[in-house]
Design a protein around this motif. Structure first.
Motif, PDB file in Angstrom:
ATOM      1  N   GLU A  13      86.189 120.560  83.356  1.00  0.00           N
ATOM      2  CA  GLU A  13      87.431 120.378  84.124  1.00  0.00           C
ATOM      3  C   GLU A  13      88.459 121.445  83.819  1.00  0.00           C
ATOM      4  O   GLU A  13      89.671 121.220  83.839  1.00  0.00           O
ATOM      5  N   LEU A  14      87.993 122.673  83.568  1.00  0.00           N
ATOM      6  CA  LEU A  14      88.862 123.822  83.379  1.00  0.00           C
ATOM      7  C   LEU A  14      88.729 124.720  84.612  1.00  0.00           C
ATOM      8  O   LEU A  14      87.748 124.661  85.324  1.00  0.00           O
ATOM      9  N   CYS A  15      89.689 125.570  84.822  1.00  0.00           N
ATOM     10  CA  CYS A  15      89.640 126.510  85.943  1.00  0.00           C
ATOM     11  C   CYS A  15      89.892 127.903  85.403  1.00  0.00           C
ATOM     12  O   CYS A  15      90.909 128.152  84.768  1.00  0.00           O
ATOM     13  N   LEU A  16      88.981 128.819  85.646  1.00  0.00           N
ATOM     14  CA  LEU A  16      89.163 130.197  85.251  1.00  0.00           C
ATOM     15  C   LEU A  16      89.721 130.980  86.426  1.00  0.00           C
ATOM     16  O   LEU A  16      89.077 131.093  87.457  1.00  0.00           O
ATOM     17  N   ILE A  17      90.900 131.505  86.282  1.00  0.00           N
ATOM     18  CA  ILE A  17      91.470 132.316  87.347  1.00  0.00           C
ATOM     19  C   ILE A  17      91.140 133.776  87.089  1.00  0.00           C
ATOM     20  O   ILE A  17      90.823 134.503  87.993  1.00  0.00           O
ATOM     21  N   SER A  18      91.186 134.200  85.870  1.00  0.00           N
ATOM     22  CA  SER A  18      90.923 135.590  85.542  1.00  0.00           C
ATOM     23  C   SER A  18      90.269 135.655  84.179  1.00  0.00           C
ATOM     24  O   SER A  18      90.604 134.895  83.289  1.00  0.00           O
ATOM     25  N   ILE A  19      89.353 136.574  84.060  1.00  0.00           N
ATOM     26  CA  ILE A  19      88.672 136.752  82.774  1.00  0.00           C
ATOM     27  C   ILE A  19      88.887 138.176  82.312  1.00  0.00           C
ATOM     28  O   ILE A  19      88.884 139.083  83.054  1.00  0.00           O
ATOM     29  N   VAL A  45      69.913 134.343  95.641  1.00  0.00           N
ATOM     30  CA  VAL A  45      70.710 133.734  94.573  1.00  0.00           C
ATOM     31  C   VAL A  45      70.922 134.712  93.425  1.00  0.00           C
ATOM     32  O   VAL A  45      72.049 134.899  92.961  1.00  0.00           O
ATOM     33  N   ASP A  46      69.842 135.334  92.946  1.00  0.00           N
ATOM     34  CA  ASP A  46      69.962 136.257  91.818  1.00  0.00           C
ATOM     35  C   ASP A  46      70.910 137.407  92.130  1.00  0.00           C
ATOM     36  O   ASP A  46      71.721 137.800  91.285  1.00  0.00           O
ATOM     37  N   SER A  47      70.823 137.947  93.326  1.00  0.00           N
ATOM     38  CA  SER A  47      71.704 139.049  93.723  1.00  0.00           C
ATOM     39  C   SER A  47      73.152 138.594  93.774  1.00  0.00           C
ATOM     40  O   SER A  47      74.059 139.313  93.344  1.00  0.00           O
ATOM     41  N   PHE A  48      73.384 137.405  94.305  1.00  0.00           N
ATOM     42  CA  PHE A  48      74.739 136.874  94.398  1.00  0.00           C
ATOM     43  C   PHE A  48      75.326 136.651  93.007  1.00  0.00           C
ATOM     44  O   PHE A  48      76.463 137.044  92.730  1.00  0.00           O
ATOM     45  N   LEU A  49      74.562 136.039  92.118  1.00  0.00           N
ATOM     46  CA  LEU A  49      75.042 135.790  90.754  1.00  0.00           C
ATOM     47  C   LEU A  49      75.299 137.099  90.016  1.00  0.00           C
ATOM     48  O   LEU A  49      76.288 137.230  89.289  1.00  0.00           O
ATOM     49  N   ASP A  50      74.413 138.077  90.202  1.00  0.00           N
ATOM     50  CA  ASP A  50      74.615 139.385  89.574  1.00  0.00           C
ATOM     51  C   ASP A  50      75.896 140.041  90.077  1.00  0.00           C
ATOM     52  O   ASP A  50      76.670 140.598  89.294  1.00  0.00           O
ATOM     53  N   TYR A  51      76.114 139.975  91.391  1.00  0.00           N
ATOM     54  CA  TYR A  51      77.325 140.562  91.968  1.00  0.00           C
ATOM     55  C   TYR A  51      78.575 139.913  91.365  1.00  0.00           C
ATOM     56  O   TYR A  51      79.503 140.614  90.959  1.00  0.00           O
ATOM     57  N   LEU A  52      78.593 138.595  91.313  1.00  0.00           N
ATOM     58  CA  LEU A  52      79.758 137.901  90.749  1.00  0.00           C
ATOM     59  C   LEU A  52      79.973 138.274  89.290  1.00  0.00           C
ATOM     60  O   LEU A  52      81.105 138.503  88.854  1.00  0.00           O
ATOM     61  N   ALA A  53      78.894 138.331  88.530  1.00  0.00           N
ATOM     62  CA  ALA A  53      79.001 138.661  87.103  1.00  0.00           C
ATOM     63  C   ALA A  53      79.534 140.079  86.902  1.00  0.00           C
ATOM     64  O   ALA A  53      80.313 140.325  85.977  1.00  0.00           O
ATOM     65  N   GLU A  54      79.143 140.994  87.773  1.00  0.00           N
ATOM     66  CA  GLU A  54      79.566 142.388  87.631  1.00  0.00           C
ATOM     67  C   GLU A  54      80.986 142.637  88.128  1.00  0.00           C
ATOM     68  O   GLU A  54      81.663 143.537  87.648  1.00  0.00           O
ATOM     69  N   ASP A 108      81.430 135.775  84.864  1.00  0.00           N
ATOM     70  CA  ASP A 108      80.094 135.230  84.647  1.00  0.00           C
ATOM     71  C   ASP A 108      80.014 133.869  85.332  1.00  0.00           C
ATOM     72  O   ASP A 108      80.708 132.927  84.940  1.00  0.00           O
ATOM     73  N   PRO A 109      79.194 133.747  86.382  1.00  0.00           N
ATOM     74  CA  PRO A 109      79.156 132.494  87.142  1.00  0.00           C
ATOM     75  C   PRO A 109      78.731 131.294  86.300  1.00  0.00           C
ATOM     76  O   PRO A 109      79.188 130.177  86.541  1.00  0.00           O
ATOM     77  N   LEU A 110      77.889 131.493  85.312  1.00  0.00           N
ATOM     78  CA  LEU A 110      77.458 130.379  84.469  1.00  0.00           C
ATOM     79  C   LEU A 110      78.606 129.902  83.579  1.00  0.00           C
ATOM     80  O   LEU A 110      78.777 128.703  83.356  1.00  0.00           O
ATOM     81  N   GLU A 111      79.428 130.837  83.106  1.00  0.00           N
ATOM     82  CA  GLU A 111      80.601 130.465  82.308  1.00  0.00           C
ATOM     83  C   GLU A 111      81.605 129.701  83.169  1.00  0.00           C
ATOM     84  O   GLU A 111      82.188 128.714  82.725  1.00  0.00           O
ATOM     85  N   VAL A 112      81.785 130.157  84.393  1.00  0.00           N
ATOM     86  CA  VAL A 112      82.697 129.468  85.303  1.00  0.00           C
ATOM     87  C   VAL A 112      82.188 128.060  85.590  1.00  0.00           C
ATOM     88  O   VAL A 112      82.948 127.089  85.551  1.00  0.00           O
ATOM     89  N   ALA A 113      80.884 127.918  85.858  1.00  0.00           N
ATOM     90  CA  ALA A 113      80.303 126.598  86.139  1.00  0.00           C
ATOM     91  C   ALA A 113      80.477 125.672  84.940  1.00  0.00           C
ATOM     92  O   ALA A 113      80.825 124.497  85.100  1.00  0.00           O
ATOM     93  N   ASP A 114      80.244 126.186  83.739  1.00  0.00           N
ATOM     94  CA  ASP A 114      80.441 125.379  82.531  1.00  0.00           C
ATOM     95  C   ASP A 114      81.895 124.939  82.409  1.00  0.00           C
ATOM     96  O   ASP A 114      82.185 123.799  82.028  1.00  0.00           O
ATOM     97  N   SER A 115      82.825 125.824  82.737  1.00  0.00           N
ATOM     98  CA  SER A 115      84.240 125.484  82.668  1.00  0.00           C
ATOM     99  C   SER A 115      84.587 124.399  83.680  1.00  0.00           C
ATOM    100  O   SER A 115      85.390 123.513  83.395  1.00  0.00           O
ATOM    101  N   TRP A 116      83.992 124.484  84.873  1.00  0.00           N
ATOM    102  CA  TRP A 116      84.233 123.445  85.873  1.00  0.00           C
ATOM    103  C   TRP A 116      83.741 122.102  85.356  1.00  0.00           C
ATOM    104  O   TRP A 116      84.391 121.088  85.556  1.00  0.00           O
ATOM    105  N   ASP A 117      82.584 122.102  84.688  1.00  0.00           N
ATOM    106  CA  ASP A 117      82.063 120.863  84.121  1.00  0.00           C
ATOM    107  C   ASP A 117      83.030 120.283  83.096  1.00  0.00           C
ATOM    108  O   ASP A 117      83.105 119.081  82.916  1.00  0.00           O
TER     109      ASP A 117
END
Length: 75
Positions: A69-75, A45-54, A58-67
């Motif tokens: 009801e927003l969708c991040l296509i590009s940051i 899990v940690d490796s996967f989250l790090d890969y996505l963040a890099e 940021d996977p936590l920001e994306v998850a918060d946005s989903w909560d």
């Protein structure tokens, strides 16, 4: 049996060069393969989250946005 893969989008925008588009496609494919490996339990899990963040967002920001009801296509 065929393996189903999840893919994040490759983003195209007006004025994008062929090289930039190919980089987007390559990144999309790479994210698809690491996501599949994660789902098979081959990536921690940690490796996967790090890969996505890099490489994507940021996977936590994306998850918060989903909560929210927003969708991040590009940051």
């Amino acid at each position: 049996m065929k393996e189903l893969l999840l893919a994040t989008p490759a983003l195209w925008y007006p004025g994008q060069s062929e090289t930039e588009w190919q980089e987007e496609v390559d990144a999309m494919v790479e994210r698809t393969y690491i996501t599949a490996a994660f789902m098979r339990g081959e990536v921690y899990v940690d490796s996967f989250l790090d890969y996505l963040a890099e490489t994507y967002a940021d996977p936590l920001e994306v998850a918060d946005s989903w909560d929210e009801e927003l969708c991040l296509i590009s940051i």
